[in-house]
Design a protein around this motif. Sequence first.
Motif: not given
Length: 402
Positions: A163-177, A359-367
């Motif tokens: 999982v990402t700590g923060a999306s490199n395109v949307l900036g989303t910060r999931p609740d990682v803990p 898409h900055f390699y966040a290809i799945e997010a872009s799609r």
Amino acid sequence: MSLDVDRVRADFPALQQGVAFFDGPGGTQVPRQVAEAVAATMTAGLSNRGTVTAAQRRADAVTLGARAAVADLLGCDPAGVVFARSATQATYDVSRALAKQWGPGDEVVVTRLDHDSNIRPWVQAAERVGATVRWVGFDPSTGELGVDDVRAALSERTRLVAVTGASNVLGTRPDVPAIAAAVHAAGALLYVDGVHLTPHAPVDVAALGADFYACSPYKLFGPHHGLVVAAPQLWDGLHPDKLVPSSDAVPERFELGTLPYELLAGTTAAIDHLAGLAPGDAPRDDRRARLLASMRAVEEHEARLLDRLLTGLRGIEAVTLHGDPAQRTPTVFFSVAGHPGHEVQAHLAALGVNAPASHFYAIEASRWLGLGDDGAVRAGLAPYTSDEDVDRLLAGVAALAG
């Protein structure tokens, strides 16, 4: 203590070009202290690590110094810091080593929010050993990745969640803990891509619950390479393919070939620079405390500018903002009606504003967002971003939008 942006900007020679750089998510500009550290290391006399000659001892000191600096940045054990050519390479290396312990019936979980470097290595490793890949989507209207959605993908057969700590395109910060708690309750490991989170927030790997945490120094003022950290005892249970004479010690067993000592010196300089942005009253000899204070100031500065940027873009009728996560890094992904992303990028570049489109390699997010493989325009803020930079970007977009 607040950030003195003029003082910060004075350390970056590239800013003297008069360009407003919004491409930090792809790699920040570099302060002179980092360039000087790289040059000094390359010209001081180096050889492979050892204890006999001054050059050997210098290489050893640079390596250990960089591990200590990363440990202060991430709140981890320096003995668990592994350097690599890039975070992508590091993730591939870890995926191959872990996959030696997987087989048919085992499961790996990836998310559509992630950069492909935290998707494809796991998908390909799972496919090679016959393991199952489970995908987790995100809410395309908000850009949020739900903890319950991740939890629903877990089972007693789950071996790893990426999982990402923060999306490199949307900036989303999931609740990682919270995700980590669910992953560990299922008996699995959590691999966190912290490449986009680390430049924008204080990081404590243990508090996040990450078993592995990857990041890239060149996203936080440093040279082009990557790293991944984990507890030394976790590394000790993994056995990568390596050369017979190379060390089997941790972390060296994962660092194939000779390390780029000059880049490690630059990484230490970059982390020291971060620690000095706004250290407050933290003791000079407590780099971790100075880093935490500085990164809190960075968060405050970037949050204020992000609000300015979002307010301005929302006021332009032709602009569509993709995702609106509640917790985010200062990153905006947007489109301008009637103008393909590459056209927006070119228009802004002509005005001295660097805001690329992809898409900055966040290809799945872009799609997933319905943007296909074209993506959109990304504007990312950095500690050196000024109010005037933001206003120039907004004026350029407004002029194009008519």
